[in-house]
Design a protein around this motif. Sequence first.
Motif, PDB file in Angstrom:
ATOM      1  N   HIS A 186       0.829  -1.211   0.000  1.00 17.47           N
ATOM      2  CA  HIS A 186       0.000   0.000   0.000  1.00 17.47           C
ATOM      3  C   HIS A 186       0.863   1.261   0.000  1.00 17.47           C
ATOM      4  N   ASP A 187       2.006   1.215   0.671  1.00 16.88           N
ATOM      5  CA  ASP A 187       2.912   2.367   0.699  1.00 16.88           C
ATOM      6  C   ASP A 187       3.382   2.724  -0.716  1.00 16.88           C
ATOM      7  N   ASP A 188       3.670   1.709  -1.520  1.00 14.10           N
ATOM      8  CA  ASP A 188       4.153   1.981  -2.878  1.00 14.10           C
ATOM      9  C   ASP A 188       3.067   2.599  -3.760  1.00 14.10           C
ATOM     10  N   MET A 204       0.692   4.587  -2.412  1.00  8.03           N
ATOM     11  CA  MET A 204       0.590   5.941  -1.863  1.00  8.03           C
ATOM     12  C   MET A 204       1.753   6.815  -2.323  1.00  8.03           C
ATOM     13  N   ASP A 205       2.958   6.245  -2.365  1.00  6.97           N
ATOM     14  CA  ASP A 205       4.156   7.018  -2.723  1.00  6.97           C
ATOM     15  C   ASP A 205       4.451   6.990  -4.231  1.00  6.97           C
ATOM     16  N   GLU A 206       3.594   6.319  -4.992  1.00  5.61           N
ATOM     17  CA  GLU A 206       3.774   6.187  -6.448  1.00  5.61           C
ATOM     18  C   GLU A 206       5.177   5.698  -6.791  1.00  5.61           C
ATOM     19  N   GLY A 257       0.537   6.831  11.366  1.00  6.44           N
ATOM     20  CA  GLY A 257       1.813   7.391  10.900  1.00  6.44           C
ATOM     21  C   GLY A 257       1.822   7.582   9.393  1.00  6.44           C
ATOM     22  N   GLN A 258       1.255   6.628   8.680  1.00  6.61           N
ATOM     23  CA  GLN A 258       1.208   6.732   7.223  1.00  6.61           C
ATOM     24  C   GLN A 258       0.342   7.914   6.785  1.00  6.61           C
ATOM     25  N   GLN A 259      -0.758   8.155   7.523  1.00  6.42           N
ATOM     26  CA  GLN A 259      -1.607   9.304   7.173  1.00  6.42           C
ATOM     27  C   GLN A 259      -0.848  10.605   7.434  1.00  6.42           C
ATOM     28  N   LEU A 260      -0.142  10.674   8.580  1.00  7.05           N
ATOM     29  CA  LEU A 260       0.633  11.889   8.880  1.00  7.05           C
ATOM     30  C   LEU A 260       1.672  12.131   7.789  1.00  7.05           C
ATOM     31  N   ASP A 261       2.340  11.045   7.356  1.00  5.84           N
ATOM     32  CA  ASP A 261       3.353  11.150   6.308  1.00  5.84           C
ATOM     33  C   ASP A 261       2.746  11.802   5.054  1.00  5.84           C
ATOM     34  N   MET A 262       1.525  11.386   4.708  1.00  2.80           N
ATOM     35  CA  MET A 262       0.869  11.978   3.525  1.00  2.80           C
ATOM     36  C   MET A 262       0.399  13.400   3.811  1.00  2.80           C
ATOM     37  N   LEU A 274       5.515   6.474  14.596  1.00  2.00           N
ATOM     38  CA  LEU A 274       4.272   5.750  14.309  1.00  2.00           C
ATOM     39  C   LEU A 274       4.393   4.873  13.064  1.00  2.00           C
ATOM     40  N   LYS A 275       4.896   5.418  11.970  1.00  2.00           N
ATOM     41  CA  LYS A 275       4.843   4.627  10.730  1.00  2.00           C
ATOM     42  C   LYS A 275       5.863   3.486  10.712  1.00  2.00           C
ATOM     43  N   THR A 276       6.968   3.643  11.445  1.00  5.34           N
ATOM     44  CA  THR A 276       8.041   2.651  11.333  1.00  5.34           C
ATOM     45  C   THR A 276       8.475   2.028  12.670  1.00  5.34           C
ATOM     46  N   HIS A 288       7.697  15.311  -2.306  1.00  4.69           N
ATOM     47  CA  HIS A 288       7.676  16.440  -1.373  1.00  4.69           C
ATOM     48  C   HIS A 288       7.526  15.982   0.079  1.00  4.69           C
ATOM     49  N   LYS A 289       8.202  14.864   0.404  1.00  3.02           N
ATOM     50  CA  LYS A 289       8.121  14.317   1.759  1.00  3.02           C
ATOM     51  C   LYS A 289       8.867  15.216   2.733  1.00  3.02           C
ATOM     52  N   LYS A 290       8.315  15.317   3.937  1.00  2.00           N
ATOM     53  CA  LYS A 290       9.003  16.093   4.969  1.00  2.00           C
ATOM     54  C   LYS A 290       9.876  15.130   5.776  1.00  2.00           C
TER      55      LYS A 290
HETATM   56 MG    MG Z   1       5.811   6.098   2.475  1.00  2.00          MG
END
Ligand code: MG
Length: 327
Positions: free
Chosen positions: A83-85, A87-89, A148-153, A172-174, A237-239
Amino acid sequence: MHDMKSIEAHIKSFESYLEKETIFPKNRLRNLYEPCTYFLSNAGKRIRPTLCLLGAELFGPISDDAFNIAVGIELFHNFTLLHDDIMDEAPLRRGETTVHLKYGTPIAILAGDVMSIYSYKYFTKVSPSVMSKVLSTFNKMAIEVCEGQQLDMDFEQRDDVSIEEYLEMIRLKTSVLIGASLKLGGVVQNATEDQLKNLNSLGIDLGMAFQLKDDYLDTFGLKEEIGKLPGGDIRSHKKTYLYIVAQTLIQKENPTLWEEAWAIEDEVEKVEKVTQFFKDYKVDEYILKMIEDYSKKAFEEIALLEKSGLNTKNLETLANYLLNRQH
Ligand code: MG
Ligand code: IPE
Ligand code: IPE
Ligand code: MG
Ligand code: MG
């Protein structure tokens, strides 16, 4: 030099367990299960199941319960990556085309869903005396990973993310999954509450160092080594810690330069320009220092476990490997 042989032996025993299990049906619903098998058998580093086995081994010979937890954890991890791939295209994972590009996004979504449910099949194989603790630990962690994944987005859309917010997002995400991997190894071998707490915080610190290193490698790693397309975080544009430190340093001197770089339309050019900024402002040194700080905390946690009479040699070796990895 740290002897990786013993760690490799653990990874091997996990792989044999996985193989013997034939996780997904072979002869039915190939459209769903072939992508699952394709992804799961193109082995990643298998850090999380290995940590689970190492956590278990501290308290005696590794039980079948520990192996089942390790399988469940790796299934859950692989689900998050599918799912991450999306989301991150991302086009590339473990050196191969990502599942959503190879089989299409609808299949990648469903393959991820079914994998996450298969993980419960393995968690619920454990002894009844520990199952409730296993499931509650796992569920709490899995919810946090989604948060965590939602925050990342969410952070992709923001330009004012603080270092504290970033650290909470990666926790959270990792980190919580890495913490739970170690802890669950202890849970099924009846470790004490204090030892479980200790294992969990060790995993969290290792996880923080792990995600910081992942962010570092996303920009500075080699495609052949990381098996992913470098520059993905810049394209999305990841923080990351790199971004936040560079933003602080550059904006003090010349805010327009920074904004201009991010406004570049051509993606290759943008990645090059931003990477150059990271280098010019030595942001790579800041992130490597932060990785060292978390690793130091992790080694302190390991020392605590050792003090309580456990043999932590393998944990130490794995922590050192994670610190020095280039992939
Ligand atoms: Mg990601
Ligand atoms: C990737 O994890 C996702 C992150 C949390 C950074 P890994 O780097 O452990 O992925 P594999 O399983 O080894 O491919
Ligand atoms: C992934 O973080 C975290 C989870 C999958 C939960 P990243 O998006 O940084 O992982 P990579 O770099 O794609 O492996
Ligand atoms: Mg990603
Ligand atoms: Mg990454």
